[in-house]
Write an enzyme that holds these catalytic residues in place. Structure first.
Site, PDB file in Angstrom:
ATOM      1  N   ASP A 376      79.927  41.031 -26.519  1.00 56.17           N
ATOM      2  CA  ASP A 376      80.993  40.230 -26.508  1.00 56.17           C
ATOM      3  C   ASP A 376      82.308  40.930 -27.013  1.00 56.17           C
ATOM      4  OD1 ASP A 376      82.490  37.977 -26.090  1.00 56.17           O
ATOM      5  OD2 ASP A 376      81.712  36.847 -27.948  1.00 56.17           O
ATOM      6  N   LYS A 469      78.485  31.499 -27.872  1.00 57.96           N
ATOM      7  CA  LYS A 469      79.627  31.918 -28.348  1.00 57.96           C
ATOM      8  C   LYS A 469      79.761  31.855 -29.806  1.00 57.96           C
ATOM      9  CE  LYS A 469      83.726  33.789 -26.921  1.00 57.96           C
ATOM     10  NZ  LYS A 469      83.798  34.576 -26.119  1.00 57.96           N
ATOM     11  N   LYS A 510      95.851  31.827 -24.245  1.00 59.32           N
ATOM     12  CA  LYS A 510      94.807  30.924 -25.353  1.00 59.32           C
ATOM     13  C   LYS A 510      95.557  31.052 -26.609  1.00 59.32           C
ATOM     14  CE  LYS A 510      90.261  32.485 -27.583  1.00 59.32           C
ATOM     15  NZ  LYS A 510      89.594  33.403 -27.378  1.00 59.32           N
ATOM     16  N   LYS A 582      82.356  41.933 -30.831  1.00 65.79           N
ATOM     17  CA  LYS A 582      82.474  40.807 -31.709  1.00 65.79           C
ATOM     18  C   LYS A 582      81.026  40.825 -32.643  1.00 65.79           C
ATOM     19  CE  LYS A 582      84.934  37.638 -29.844  1.00 65.79           C
ATOM     20  NZ  LYS A 582      85.398  36.723 -28.782  1.00 65.79           N
TER      21      LYS A 582
HETATM   22  C1  LIG Z   1      87.728  37.471 -21.222  1.00 66.96           C
HETATM   23  O1  LIG Z   1      87.402  38.256 -22.187  1.00 66.96           O
HETATM   24  C2  LIG Z   1      87.732  37.669 -23.518  1.00 66.96           C
HETATM   25  C3  LIG Z   1      87.052  38.561 -24.629  1.00 66.96           C
HETATM   26  O2  LIG Z   1      85.718  38.317 -24.682  1.00 66.96           O
HETATM   27  C4  LIG Z   1      87.087  36.301 -23.326  1.00 66.96           C
HETATM   28  O3  LIG Z   1      87.635  35.457 -24.623  1.00 66.96           O
HETATM   29  C5  LIG Z   1      87.862  35.517 -22.156  1.00 66.96           C
HETATM   30  O4  LIG Z   1      87.514  34.239 -22.055  1.00 66.96           O
HETATM   31  C6  LIG Z   1      87.359  36.138 -21.041  1.00 66.96           C
HETATM   32  N1  LIG Z   1      87.891  35.617 -19.975  1.00 66.96           N
HETATM   33  C7  LIG Z   1      87.444  34.831 -18.950  1.00 66.96           C
HETATM   34  C8  LIG Z   1      88.131  34.379 -17.802  1.00 66.96           C
HETATM   35  O5  LIG Z   1      86.124  34.975 -18.988  1.00 66.96           O
END
Ligand SMILES: *[C@@H]1O[C@H](CO)[C@@H](O)[C@H](O)[C@H]1NC(C)=O
Ligand SMILES: *[C@@H]1O[C@H](CO)[C@@H](O)[C@H](O)[C@H]1NC(C)=O
Ligand SMILES: *[C@@H]1O[C@H](CO)[C@@H](O)[C@H](O)[C@H]1NC(C)=O
Ligand SMILES: *[C@@H]1O[C@H](CO)[C@@H](O)[C@H](O)[C@H]1NC(C)=O
Ligand SMILES: CC(=O)N[C@H]1CO[C@H](CO)[C@@H](O)[C@@H]1O
Length: 674
Positions: A376, A469, A510, A582
């Site tokens: 991750d 996650k 985000k 992570k």
């Molecule tokens: C891209 O990578 C980040 C870090 O792992 C993650 O938080 C994010 O959700 C990812 N974006 C997608 C669209 O999967």
């Protein structure tokens, strides 16, 4: 305070509060990571890498042989050469003799006895930078398409207008491209910084070649548009270049990405698991030969899969895992990709939280001497967490309860069945995966809340994926808590609550809110609340870049010690990459380090060792003495004879001069025996 410059601890400043938090950001994040930080000149992008040829030198007043260039905060020419009898720049390799000093501790009665030790290493780094290909699983996702677009924009040196002025392509957020390291002090006693990427020969990101798989057949231009990450002006310029890039069909097993991705899934490798594995391997070989590559690295950046149990006899050993695939039993797509890459001799990096690298996959990597890394990508929130918790606990503050149960509820200590209630609902006790010691009242808390609107966010709302996650996010403070027995009794653990919500409107932007509550002396309370808004993929893409570049570099490093003159490479579980993950994967029995500053030092100091530079110790004793007495320069005397067999076994496939990955990637890889 400039980028990379930490404020001094001395003087009248109290090292607490806001200043300390700001300082943490400047110290631990590459310059330019934060909006508004001083712009960093882009060094040598796309230009041939430094060859290590010494520059013209002349002596300064006090006999310092450092070149008398006017040193700015950072050298514009990233070229440097280490002048030492311990470092030999050969035509093919840089070889450095290195004294690794550490200490071992033994418990003797009530006393800890500490024995300083020293081991002599010989590091050898191949200087030839290969033509490197990167294959992304989930190429058309936000992260994959953004990374591809970023490299292209840099290679083409694009600039585009926005409502706040013209923007230019850069690599901000990348440790190797936009981070710096201090080489030492110049004649004026000032530190000289160079870009991280100039420490050792590294692949230039502009030279990377991309390919990949996706369950969605959209070409990369359409994927970029769907992602809604880049400015329109940049999208327009990139469109014709990205349009030709189309992901290869990928493996779709609906039960793994339990959230229903079937709307996207129109580009699939059909057949049995064994046939799918073969197809992935063919794809890797095809890419390698058609693009004329020396090496390929595979990166999982696709959907978060659900968490699975490791089943003895099915995925616990390499042999069992390969048999499970041949028999067509349950295996996750990500594990299938990992196995295919390992069998092709390509490093595999897992950018999602699920447990792709099952024990069988790790054993296979070990057998084939292929690097694997995970899990991750560590982007925004967790990165901040691994800085802030380190800061709080490292300065002796106890992270204290707010969420979950407070000390009051517990009436002052001891076991209580109510603890279990704490773990239900949205709030889950931290460290949920590991068996814990006796439970103590929850006297500390870290609460993280996110909302985002990208595909990852949408599908993390499904409980099995969220669980993956959560597990990866929750063990992030483990090592820091355990490092301080003054504040935390064994088994004592903070409430650590993680919430992720899906809000389509915000798209890839985000939002993260974190609250850290810690205990001051005499019962005081210290609460820090952080709010972060950023484009998630623009944080993740430079991390992916660093992962690839550092992994490739590690494949060119080998070493031997005075006690073991046989050359070896790094362990196949490449824990050097912990800074970027992570939930860092480490070799069995090795301590997991989550603290960001320690992780960064690890990378920096190992790279420094490869060019015979001592570890960065930040002591700056030169500036702390009553009388200037440090002889900063002078003839360095080689004291020890070379302990390692020079050029030992150059014919051995895994010799110092070879690829630490063992497999010469151009060779026809072996087919699985099952
Ligand atoms: C891209 O990578 C980040 C870090 O792992 C993650 O938080 C994010 O959700 C990812 N974006 C997608 C669209 O999967
Ligand atoms: C050192 O060399 C530079 C050019 O290489 C020259 O400009 C400078 O005057 C020299 N300094 C001394 C002290 O000789
Ligand atoms: C996913 O949803 C589609 C309709 O959008 C449906 O046809 C399909 O059967 C679903 N698949 C699974 C595995 O639930
Ligand atoms: C291990 O294999 C079994 C049987 O194929 C499967 O059910 C399980 O999900 C696998 N575990 C992992 C972690 O892949
Ligand atoms: C695109 C897609 O399949 N999204 C799914 C993500 O997860 C949510 C919640 O489980 C589903 O409702 C979506 O269909």
């Amino acid at each position: 305070m400039g980028p990379g410059e930490c404020p001094s601890l001395g003087g009248n400043d109290l090292w607490m509060g806001k200043r300390a938090v700001m300082a943490l950001f400047y110290c631990f994040f590459p310059p330019g990571w934060l909006a508004g930080a001083a712009p960093v000149p882009m060094m040598g992008m796309g230009m041939p890498r430094p060859s290590g040829i010494p520059q013209a030198q002349n002596a300064s007043r006090d006999g310092c042989p450092c070149p008398m260039l006017q040193l700015s905060a950072m050298e514009a020419t990233a070229d440097f050469v280490v002048e030492s009898p311990d470092v030999v720049y050969g035509p093919d390799t840089i070889e450095a003799q290195y004294e690794y000093r550490t200490a071992c501790v033994s418990r003797e009665g009530n006393v800890l006895k500490v024995y300083p030790t020293s081991t002599r290493f010989t590091f050898r780094t191949a200087r030839q930078v290969p033509r490197l290909g990167v294959m992304l699983v989930g190429w058309g996702g936000n992260n994959g398409s953004t990374l591809t677009a970023a490299v292209l924009a840099n290679r083409l040196r694009l600039s585009w207008p926005t409502r706040t002025g013209r923007k230019e392509a850069n690599y901000y957020g990348s440790l190797t491209q936009a981070g710096t390291v201090s080489l030492g002090l110049d004649a004026e006693g000032q530190e000289v910084f160079v870009p991280f990427s100039s420490l050792l020969p590294m692949v230039a990101p502009d030279d990377l070649v991309f390919d990949g798989w996706d369950i969605s057949s959209l070409n990369l231009a359409e994927a970029m548009r769907r992602a809604q990450v880049l400015d329109w002006g940049l999208q327009e310029q990139l469109w014709p270049h990205l349009e030709a890039l189309r992901p290869r069909p990928s493996v779709y097993i609906p039960e793994f990405i339990a959230a229903n991705q079937s709307v996207r899934a129109d580009n699939l490798i059909l057949g049995t698991r064994a046939q799918q594995l073969e197809q992935i391997r063919r794809d890797i070989r095809d890419f390698r030969s058609s693009a004329g590559l020396d090496k390929v690295i595979v990166l999982w950046t696709a959907n978060t899969e659900r968490f699975c149990e490791v089943v003895p006899g099915l995925n616990d050993t390499a042999e069992n895992l390969l048999r499970t695939i041949q028999l067509g039993l349950e295996v996750s797509p990500s594990t299938l990709f990992a196995v295919a890459s390992i069998l092709e001799g390509c490093a595999f990096l897992n950018g999602s939280p699920q447990n792709t690298l099952v024990p069988g996959a790790l054993e296979l990597a070990r057998q084939r001497r292929v690097f694997v890394g995970g899990d991750d990508f560590k982007s925004g929130q967790t990165k901040v967490k691994s800085v802030l918790v380190d800061f709080l606990i490292g300065s002796g503050l106890k992270v204290r309860g707010l969420g979950g149960c407070t000390a009051q509820e517990w009436g002052g200590g001891g076991l209580d069945p109510k603890h279990q209630a704490c773990g239900r609902g949205a709030c889950v006790p931290w460290g949920l995966q590991l068996p814990r010691g006796p439970l103590f009242p929850q006297t500390m808390s870290i609460v993280s809340y996110n909302h985002l609107g990208n595909n990852d966010g949408q599908n993390l709302s499904a409980p099995p994926q969220f669980r993956s996650k959560e597990v990866s996010k929750s063990s992030v403070v483990d090592d820091m808590v355990q490092s301080n027995p003054v504040l935390y009794r064994p088994g004592e653990e903070p409430d650590h609550c993680v919430v992720i919500k899906y809000v389509p409107y915000v798209g890839d932007s985000k939002r993260a809110l974190d609250e850290y509550t810690s205990e001051l002396m005499l019962g005081g309370t210290n609460t820090l609340v952080l709010h972060n808004t950023c484009e998630d993929s623009l944080l993740a893409a430079p991390i992916m870049l660093d992962l690839v570049l550092l992994t490739e570099l590690c494949q060119r490093v080998s070493f031997c010690t005075d006690t073991d003159p046989e050359p070896q490479g790094f362990h196949s579980v490449l824990s050097l990459l912990s800074f970027l993950f992570k939930a860092p994967l480490v070799p069995p029995g090795s301590p997991v380090v989550n603290a960001l500053f320690r992780q960064r030092s690890c990378i920096e100091n190992i790279l420094r060792a490869c060019v015979g530079l001592p570890p960065q110790n930040h002591m700056l004793l030169e500036h702390k003495m009553e009388r200037p007495g440090l002889k900063r320069v002078g003839p360095v005397v080689a004291t020890c004879p070379v302990p390692c067999k020079r050029g030992a076994a150059p014919t051995a496939p895994n010799g110092c001069t070879g690829d630490a990955n063992g497999l010469s990637q151009a060779d026809t890889p072996q087919m699985p025996t099952t």
